[in-house]
Each structure stands twice: as structure tokens, then as C-alpha cells.
Enzyme design. Structure first.
Site, PDB file in Angstrom:
ATOM      1  N   GLU A 288      -9.958  -0.478  -6.142  1.00 33.33           N
ATOM      2  CA  GLU A 288      -9.019  -1.288  -5.364  1.00 33.33           C
ATOM      3  C   GLU A 288      -9.617  -2.634  -4.952  1.00 33.33           C
ATOM      4  O   GLU A 288     -10.765  -2.692  -4.482  1.00 33.33           O
ATOM      5  CB  GLU A 288      -8.604  -0.536  -4.097  1.00 33.33           C
TER       6      GLU A 288
ATOM      7  N   GLY B  84      -1.038   1.633  -7.217  1.00 28.81           N
ATOM      8  CA  GLY B  84      -1.705   1.716  -8.526  1.00 28.81           C
ATOM      9  C   GLY B  84      -1.075   2.781  -9.413  1.00 28.81           C
ATOM     10  O   GLY B  84      -0.931   2.595 -10.627  1.00 28.81           O
TER      11      GLY B  84
ATOM     12  N   CYS C 125      -4.482   5.644  -5.045  1.00 36.09           N
ATOM     13  CA  CYS C 125      -3.855   4.339  -4.805  1.00 36.09           C
ATOM     14  C   CYS C 125      -2.387   4.475  -5.214  1.00 36.09           C
ATOM     15  O   CYS C 125      -2.073   4.626  -6.398  1.00 36.09           O
ATOM     16  CB  CYS C 125      -4.543   3.253  -5.632  1.00 36.09           C
TER      17      CYS C 125
ATOM     18  N   HIS D 225      -1.880  -5.621 -10.073  1.00 41.56           N
ATOM     19  CA  HIS D 225      -2.511  -4.474 -10.735  1.00 41.56           C
ATOM     20  C   HIS D 225      -2.745  -4.771 -12.211  1.00 41.56           C
ATOM     21  O   HIS D 225      -1.886  -5.353 -12.880  1.00 41.56           O
ATOM     22  CB  HIS D 225      -1.615  -3.234 -10.639  1.00 41.56           C
TER      23      HIS D 225
ATOM     24  N   CYS E 173       0.875  -1.179   0.000  1.00 44.00           N
ATOM     25  CA  CYS E 173       0.000   0.000   0.000  1.00 44.00           C
ATOM     26  C   CYS E 173       0.907   1.222   0.000  1.00 44.00           C
ATOM     27  O   CYS E 173       1.503   1.566   1.035  1.00 44.00           O
ATOM     28  CB  CYS E 173      -0.931   0.010   1.212  1.00 44.00           C
TER      29      CYS E 173
HETATM   30  N1  LIG Z   1      -6.309  -2.732  -2.103  1.00 38.72           N
HETATM   31  C1  LIG Z   1      -4.921  -3.024  -2.291  1.00 38.72           C
HETATM   32  C2  LIG Z   1      -4.046  -2.540  -1.165  1.00 38.72           C
HETATM   33  C3  LIG Z   1      -4.034  -1.057  -0.955  1.00 38.72           C
HETATM   34  C4  LIG Z   1      -3.370  -0.217  -2.046  1.00 38.72           C
HETATM   35  C5  LIG Z   1      -3.244   1.216  -1.672  1.00 38.72           C
HETATM   36  N2  LIG Z   1      -4.338   1.960  -1.278  1.00 38.72           N
HETATM   37  C6  LIG Z   1      -2.059   1.971  -2.185  1.00 38.72           C
HETATM   38  O1  LIG Z   1      -1.959   3.193  -1.894  1.00 38.72           O
HETATM   39  O2  LIG Z   1      -1.177   1.370  -2.807  1.00 38.72           O
HETATM   40  C7  LIG Z   1      -4.686  -4.530  -2.486  1.00 38.72           C
HETATM   41  O3  LIG Z   1      -5.494  -5.356  -2.023  1.00 38.72           O
HETATM   42  O4  LIG Z   1      -3.672  -4.882  -3.102  1.00 38.72           O
END
Ligand SMILES: N[C@@H](CCC[C@H](N)C(=O)O)C(=O)O
Length: 271
Positions: free
Chosen positions: A206, A218, A215, A157, A74
Site C-alpha cells: 500500500e 486493492g 486492502c 492502483h 480505503c
Molecule cells: N494506502 C491507500 C489507502 C488505504 C487503502 C486500504 N487499506 C483499503 O482497504 O482500501 C492509499 O494511499 O491509497
């Protein structure tokens, strides 16, 4: 057990941060889901638990989504935890360990935090995908979007590049794509528009959380995928609904992410 927590965010991607460095916290997936409820609990995009530092790092950071699932990375939470550790210790460099590896972070003179998110992993098994495919363009489409590029930034991703982000509905497309059979561990789904060779606009659905204001991993994955496709150079500003992140894919393969980290408030919670 009543414990203090901190509510933090990076560009509106928000976190409940719990400190389990002194004693292990008895958290279950059901309790994580309950704390994440924005009406009956505190609410968060990710729950972050600080755990004792493994050798060579300043802390271990465990990350959970509001559906109770664990995440390997994250980006926005890494900046928040880095700023918290820097405030505690007065240091300007810290290393945060996650289940996906060690992430060095530093404070910049302008108050922003830069994290070395490590190298992206580009193989189909790394993402992971369900079967062999070219991660540069997957044979996957839904409604108006098709042919995403995929990579892992410690978490999976897929990025769909579109001509006009305003013409698509990420909330309608995201759930089915997150759960598409191509992604055995599900995936974070990015919808990106290239504005210039050094500027992208991005909205991310997400995994385990839904649409968020930003994200970090992301944004890193999107810059990597855009550069691999020849759509941008290796450095760009990625504009998310919550604000901008500066992403650079260095020649040694590491991805640097630069952005803000804020504390919104502190409180106490029964876990
Ligand atoms: N939902 C993601 C984890 C969180 C990603 C995040 N908010 C970021 O800033 O990178 C997952 O399950 O991989």
C-alpha cells in the site's frame, strides 16, 4: 487534548478511528505519523477521522496513511466506519462521504458489510499516470513482474498478474514500484494470481503504508483489472493474507465489496 479512539480492522487491515464530528481535531501530519508508530504510538495501517456529515450522507471520513499522506479511499475502513455508524443509529444502510465521493453501505443478514465502492476510473489521467498510456498494460517492469494494469478506485492502483505469488517478494518490489515515475501521486501496488475465473489471490503493497494484511480498494481494483484482461468474470472471491473479500463489478459499472468489520479495542489518546 485527550480523546477516545477505537481500534478497528477489516481482515487485519487496522485503523485508529477518531471522532471529530463534535469538534475539529488538531491533527498534523507529524502527529499522525507519531500515532501510527507501532512501538511508540498506537500503530495503524490508516488513521480515520470522522467529520460532520455533508448533505445526503451520514458522515465524512478522512483517511491518512502512517507516513502522514492523505488517501482518497480505503475499502476496509469504509466497512468499519459503516458498522460503527450502524451500531450507533440502528440503521442498516448508511452513506459515507470521502474526498473521492459518496459510498453507500449496507449490513447483510450474515453480519458482513457491503459497500458500493462506485465505478472504477480507467483513463490514464484518472489513475493518474505521468503520461498517456493504455491502462490495461503499462510498459513497466521490475525484476520478475511486468505489464501491470492500472485504475483508480478513488485512489491509484496498479495490479501485476503473476503465475505464482509464492515465487515473488512483494516487500522487495513494492517500494520502488510505489514510487515509480509512472505514478505522479505514487500508487498502491497489487500482486495477484488468478486461481479460477471466480477466485484470485492478492498481496498489496500500500502507498504510504507498505505491506498490509488486506486492502479493500486493492481487491476491487484487482477484480476490475482481471475482468478487463479477460482473466476472470466480473465477480470473484479475493483471498488476501488476512482473509477473503467478495468483489462484484456490476453491469452498471459500480463495484461492490463485501467483507467483515471488527472493533479490536477502545482507548484514549493525546492528540
Ligand atoms: N494506502 C491507500 C489507502 C488505504 C487503502 C486500504 N487499506 C483499503 O482497504 O482500501 C492509499 O494511499 O491509497
Amino acid at each position: 487534548m485527550l480523546i477516545p479512539f477505537r481500534k478497528m480492522h477489516g481482515l487485519g487491515n487496522d485503523f485508529v478511528v477518531l471522532d471529530g464530528r463534535e469538534q475539529p481535531l488538531p491533527l498534523t501530519p507529524a502527529r499522525i505519523v507519531a500515532i501510527g508508530d507501532r512501538r511508540r504510538g498506537v500503530g495503524f495501517d490508516q488513521l480515520v477521522v470522522l467529520e460532520p456529515a455533508p448533505e445526503g450522507s451520514d458522515v465524512f471520513m478522512r483517511i491518512a496513511n502512517p507516513d502522514g499522506s492523505e488517501a482518497g479511499a480505503c475499502g476496509n475502513a469504509t466497512r468499519c466506519v459503516a458498522s460503527l455508524l450502524m451500531a450507533e443509529s440502528g440503521q442498516e444502510h448508511v452513506t459515507i462521504r470521502t474526498i473521492s465521493g459518496a459510498l453507500p453501505a449496507k449490513a447483510l443478514p450474515d453480519g458482513l458489510i457491503q459497500v458500493d465502492m462506485g465505478p472504477p476510473r480507467l483513463g490514464w489521467r484518472d489513475v493518474p499516470l505521468a503520461r498517456e498510456a493504455d491502462t490495461l498494460r503499462l510498459p513497466l517492469s521490475l525484476g520478475p513482474v511486468s505489464g501491470p494494469a492500472a485504475c483508480s478506485m478513488g485512489n491509484p492502483h496498479a495490479t501485476f498478474f503473476v503465475k505464482d505469488l509464492a515465487a515473488i517478494d512483494p516487500a522487495a518490489l513494492g517500494p520502488a514500484l510505489e514510487h515509480d515515475p509512472w505514478f505522479p501521486e505514487r500508487a498502491n501496488i497489487g500482486f495477484a494470481q488468478v486461481l479460477a475465473p471466480d477466485r484470485l489471490r492478492l498481496v498489496v503493497w500500500e502507498r504510504g503504508a507498505g505491506l498490509t494484511l488486506a486492502c479493500g480498494s486493492g481487491a476491487c481494483a484487482t477484480l476490475v483489472n482481471a475482468a478487463r484482461r479477460g482473466l476472470t468474470g466480473r465477480e470473484a472471491t479475493v483471498s488476501l493474507p488476512g482473509g477473503d473479500l467478495r468483489i462484484a463489478w456490476r453491469e452498471d459499472g459500480h463495484v461492490l465489496m463485501t467483507g467483515p468489520a471488527e472493533t479490536a479495542y477502545r482507548g484514549e489518546i493525546e492528540i
